[in-house]
Design a protein around this motif. Structure first.
Motif, PDB file in Angstrom:
ATOM      1  N   LEU A   1      41.496  55.542  31.647  1.00 28.68           N
ATOM      2  CA  LEU A   1      42.212  54.335  32.056  1.00 28.68           C
ATOM      3  C   LEU A   1      43.179  53.919  30.950  1.00 28.68           C
ATOM      4  O   LEU A   1      42.757  53.568  29.844  1.00 28.68           O
ATOM      5  CB  LEU A   1      41.230  53.203  32.347  1.00 28.68           C
ATOM      6  CG  LEU A   1      40.231  53.459  33.488  1.00 28.68           C
ATOM      7  CD1 LEU A   1      39.239  52.309  33.600  1.00 28.68           C
ATOM      8  CD2 LEU A   1      40.961  53.675  34.813  1.00 28.68           C
TER       9      LEU A   1
ATOM     10  N   GLU B   1      33.081  48.399  29.362  1.00 28.12           N
ATOM     11  CA  GLU B   1      33.193  49.534  30.276  1.00 28.12           C
ATOM     12  C   GLU B   1      34.647  49.907  30.529  1.00 28.12           C
ATOM     13  O   GLU B   1      35.024  51.080  30.492  1.00 28.12           O
ATOM     14  CB  GLU B   1      32.499  49.196  31.595  1.00 28.12           C
ATOM     15  CG  GLU B   1      32.502  50.323  32.608  1.00 28.12           C
ATOM     16  CD  GLU B   1      31.810  49.950  33.902  1.00 28.12           C
ATOM     17  OE1 GLU B   1      32.035  50.668  34.914  1.00 28.12           O
ATOM     18  OE2 GLU B   1      31.064  48.950  33.927  1.00 28.12           O
ATOM     19  N   PHE B   2      35.474  48.905  30.792  1.00 24.06           N
ATOM     20  CA  PHE B   2      36.886  49.204  31.040  1.00 24.06           C
ATOM     21  C   PHE B   2      37.548  49.721  29.765  1.00 24.06           C
ATOM     22  O   PHE B   2      38.319  50.683  29.798  1.00 24.06           O
ATOM     23  CB  PHE B   2      37.614  47.960  31.539  1.00 24.06           C
ATOM     24  CG  PHE B   2      39.029  48.242  31.965  1.00 24.06           C
ATOM     25  CD1 PHE B   2      39.308  48.663  33.252  1.00 24.06           C
ATOM     26  CD2 PHE B   2      40.080  48.102  31.069  1.00 24.06           C
ATOM     27  CE1 PHE B   2      40.610  48.938  33.643  1.00 24.06           C
ATOM     28  CE2 PHE B   2      41.382  48.380  31.454  1.00 24.06           C
ATOM     29  CZ  PHE B   2      41.648  48.808  32.746  1.00 24.06           C
TER      30      PHE B   2
ATOM     31  N   ALA C   1      45.708  51.960  36.715  1.00 26.38           N
ATOM     32  CA  ALA C   1      44.313  51.638  36.409  1.00 26.38           C
ATOM     33  C   ALA C   1      43.819  50.421  37.185  1.00 26.38           C
ATOM     34  O   ALA C   1      42.633  50.065  37.094  1.00 26.38           O
ATOM     35  CB  ALA C   1      44.160  51.393  34.903  1.00 26.38           C
TER      36      ALA C   1
ATOM     37  N   SER D   1      43.235  49.725  40.439  1.00 28.21           N
ATOM     38  CA  SER D   1      42.212  49.876  41.482  1.00 28.21           C
ATOM     39  C   SER D   1      40.830  50.049  40.864  1.00 28.21           C
ATOM     40  O   SER D   1      39.842  49.504  41.377  1.00 28.21           O
ATOM     41  CB  SER D   1      42.548  51.065  42.386  1.00 28.21           C
ATOM     42  OG  SER D   1      42.597  52.279  41.633  1.00 28.21           O
ATOM     43  N   THR D   2      40.746  50.777  39.769  1.00 28.15           N
ATOM     44  CA  THR D   2      39.462  50.926  39.088  1.00 28.15           C
ATOM     45  C   THR D   2      39.007  49.611  38.492  1.00 28.15           C
ATOM     46  O   THR D   2      37.818  49.273  38.531  1.00 28.15           O
ATOM     47  CB  THR D   2      39.561  52.003  37.994  1.00 28.15           C
ATOM     48  OG1 THR D   2      40.018  53.229  38.562  1.00 28.15           O
ATOM     49  CG2 THR D   2      38.197  52.236  37.337  1.00 28.15           C
TER      50      THR D   2
ATOM     51  N   ALA E   1      36.632  53.446  28.861  1.00 23.40           N
ATOM     52  CA  ALA E   1      36.949  54.519  29.810  1.00 23.40           C
ATOM     53  C   ALA E   1      38.179  55.292  29.353  1.00 23.40           C
ATOM     54  O   ALA E   1      39.292  54.745  29.351  1.00 23.40           O
ATOM     55  CB  ALA E   1      37.165  53.924  31.203  1.00 23.40           C
TER      56      ALA E   1
ATOM     57  N   GLU F   1      37.440  47.484  41.193  1.00 23.58           N
ATOM     58  CA  GLU F   1      36.087  47.931  41.513  1.00 23.58           C
ATOM     59  C   GLU F   1      35.092  47.445  40.469  1.00 23.58           C
ATOM     60  O   GLU F   1      33.989  46.967  40.807  1.00 23.58           O
ATOM     61  CB  GLU F   1      36.071  49.462  41.612  1.00 23.58           C
ATOM     62  CG  GLU F   1      34.727  50.046  42.010  1.00 23.58           C
ATOM     63  CD  GLU F   1      33.809  50.278  40.820  1.00 23.58           C
ATOM     64  OE1 GLU F   1      34.302  50.607  39.719  1.00 23.58           O
ATOM     65  OE2 GLU F   1      32.577  50.099  40.975  1.00 23.58           O
ATOM     66  N   MET F   2      35.466  47.532  39.191  1.00 26.69           N
ATOM     67  CA  MET F   2      34.584  47.079  38.117  1.00 26.69           C
ATOM     68  C   MET F   2      34.363  45.575  38.181  1.00 26.69           C
ATOM     69  O   MET F   2      33.253  45.086  37.969  1.00 26.69           O
ATOM     70  CB  MET F   2      35.176  47.459  36.755  1.00 26.69           C
ATOM     71  CG  MET F   2      35.158  48.936  36.441  1.00 26.69           C
ATOM     72  SD  MET F   2      35.827  49.222  34.768  1.00 26.69           S
ATOM     73  CE  MET F   2      35.707  51.011  34.665  1.00 26.69           C
TER      74      MET F   2
END
Length: 451
Positions: A247, A240-241, A285, A287-288, A244, A291-292
């Motif tokens: 990011l 997922e990371f 990137a 903070s995202t 993206a 969250e992940m």
């Protein structure tokens, strides 16, 4: 191949101004790379060494050595710093090892393009570009010692491939300056797709002197390790990371348990038996990522800013790609590895199926990247608990049976590894153009021997 008219050991007396190495132990060391990662290559390449090493420092000195070898029919094996894994710099029929590590000048950086001589170390090239706000698009884990020419001749890309694709992706390498192996060597500039016909042929179809490459904006990269207890959750986080598009990242590496347990220098940060995702990302990137990590049930167990990385002289990049295997081998000599390419349309399903089929015997190490066509996927450098060559071949066949492409790292003939069994016609044509006598490491190209 033209028959030798003099022994390679006689060449230094014809060119006494060249830096020659004749001591047998040093010649033997400079005839090797990291092929010992493979117990098969370690056996098959045993005893294969050059007879003498030439270490030229200028284009004119290279021209003199190459011309003399061509006139006398002496084989030439080109070497950078010997960080390859497939016996690229191991001479199969003796002759001269042409060590280009002293031919290493940085030439220029203009906008987002840089140019340097083939022997420059990648770390030096990267450092020279940073004052102008640029950096290399990709760094292999061997970047401190690997050379630009060595990466082009036998490498893939490394960190950065997740954004820019591998070295072979259009637009990464813009041009090469190449010398022919003839009594009167010719020097030509090749651009674009024509230049890429010299890529990943282990220096067997022309001597690359300079490379011109595209660069990227320099970024203060943040380095992180994330632990997860669940294999599939770790795989999903990395995927997922990595996928993206908004990011900015340089590296996303998945390390199935117990691979990270081999990282003894990082042991204070890691929980034994955990699955680990290693990330190098832009600060914006973070903070995202946090969250992940929370959503997938992970734990951020290591974080270093760019300044902290620089101060420590330790980067997580040296735990990725081929260095992952190296760290494991330092702990357990009974390991080896394979290299695999997954289907962009179903890579997660392939990884999960193979983990179920081979868990415990094959340790899942994945590097996320863009293909040269731009598709997001992962490439594997799985660590294998080695038992026999026959079982190693069975494991690779199991991967093929699941639709996974194998780049076999246990062979030293070019066609048996990256070239999918045969050379493209253009690659062979380049060999005829720049090495008409077949003197560049004879035996490495089956297509040439049968032509």
């Amino acid at each position: 191949m033209t028959a030798c008219t003099v022994a390679a050991t006689e060449l230094p007396q014809h060119l006494p101004m060249i830096d020659w190495i004749t001591d047998p132990s040093r010649v033997a060391r400079l005839s090797q790379d990291f092929a010992w990662f493979s117990p098969v290559l370690k056996r098959d390449l045993q005893g294969k060494v050059g007879e003498v090493v030439a270490r030229p420092r200028t284009e004119e000195e290279i021209r003199q050595v190459v011309g003399l070898c061509a006139r006398e029919g002496v084989p030439i094996t080109v070497r950078g710093s010997g960080t390859g894994n497939y016996g690229q710099c191991t001479p199969l029929e003796g002759g001269v090892v042409l060590d280009l590590s002293a031919y290493n000048s940085f030439l220029w950086c203009r906008g987002q393009v840089g140019r340097a001589q083939a022997g420059i170390r990648l770390a030096d090239f990267d450092e020279r570009c940073r004052p102008q706000g640029q950096e290399l698009r990709w760094l292999p884990s061997t970047f401190r010692s690997a050379t630009l020419g060595g990466l082009f001749g036998g490498g893939f890309g490394g960190a950065g491939s997740i954004t820019y694709g591998p070295l072979a992706a259009p637009g990464n390498v813009l041009g090469v300056k190449v010398m022919s192996v003839e009594p009167e060597p010719q020097v030509l500039e090749l651009r674009g797709a024509e230049a890429m016909l010299l890529h990943h042929t282990y220096g067997t179809n022309g001597i690359v002197l300079e490379l011109e490459v595209a660069l990227a904006p320099a970024t203060p990269w943040l380095e992180c390790l994330v632990e997860l207890d669940d294999f599939e959750a770790a795989l999903q986080l990395a995927s997922e990371f990595g996928a993206a598009p908004g990011l900015l990242k340089k590296e996303v590496c998945f390390l199935g348990a117990p691979i990270a347990d081999y990282f003894t220098a990082l042991a204070e940060h890691l929980t034994p038996g955990a699955h680990v995702v290693l990330l190098v990302l832009a600060p914006d990137a973070e903070s995202t990522l946090q969250e992940m990590v929370a959503r997938h049930g992970g734990r951020l167990c290591y974080r270093k800013s760019a300044d902290e990385v620089a101060a420590s002289h330790r980067t997580l990049l040296e735990y990725t790609w081929n260095h992952t295997t190296l760290h494991a081998l330092k702990v357990d000599k009974g390991l080896t590895y394979i290299q695999s390419g997954f289907d962009p349309q179903r890579y997660q399903a392939q990884v999960l199926a193979l983990e179920q089929a081979l868990a415990g015997e094959v340790l899942m190490h994945l590097e996320f990247l863009r293909t040269k066509e731009g598709a997001f996927t992962c490439s594997g450098l799985q660590i294998i608990r080695y038992s026999s060559e026959a079982r190693l071949n069975e494991i690779m066949q199991t991967y093929r049976d699941h639709g996974v492409f194998i780049n076999n790292p246990h062979v030293y003939v070019v066609e048996d590894g990256k070239q999918a069994g045969q050379l493209a016609p253009g690659v062979l044509a380049m060999k005829r153009r720049f090495d008409p006598q077949g003197l560049l490491n004879p035996g490495k190209l089956r297509s040439w021997m049968s032509a």
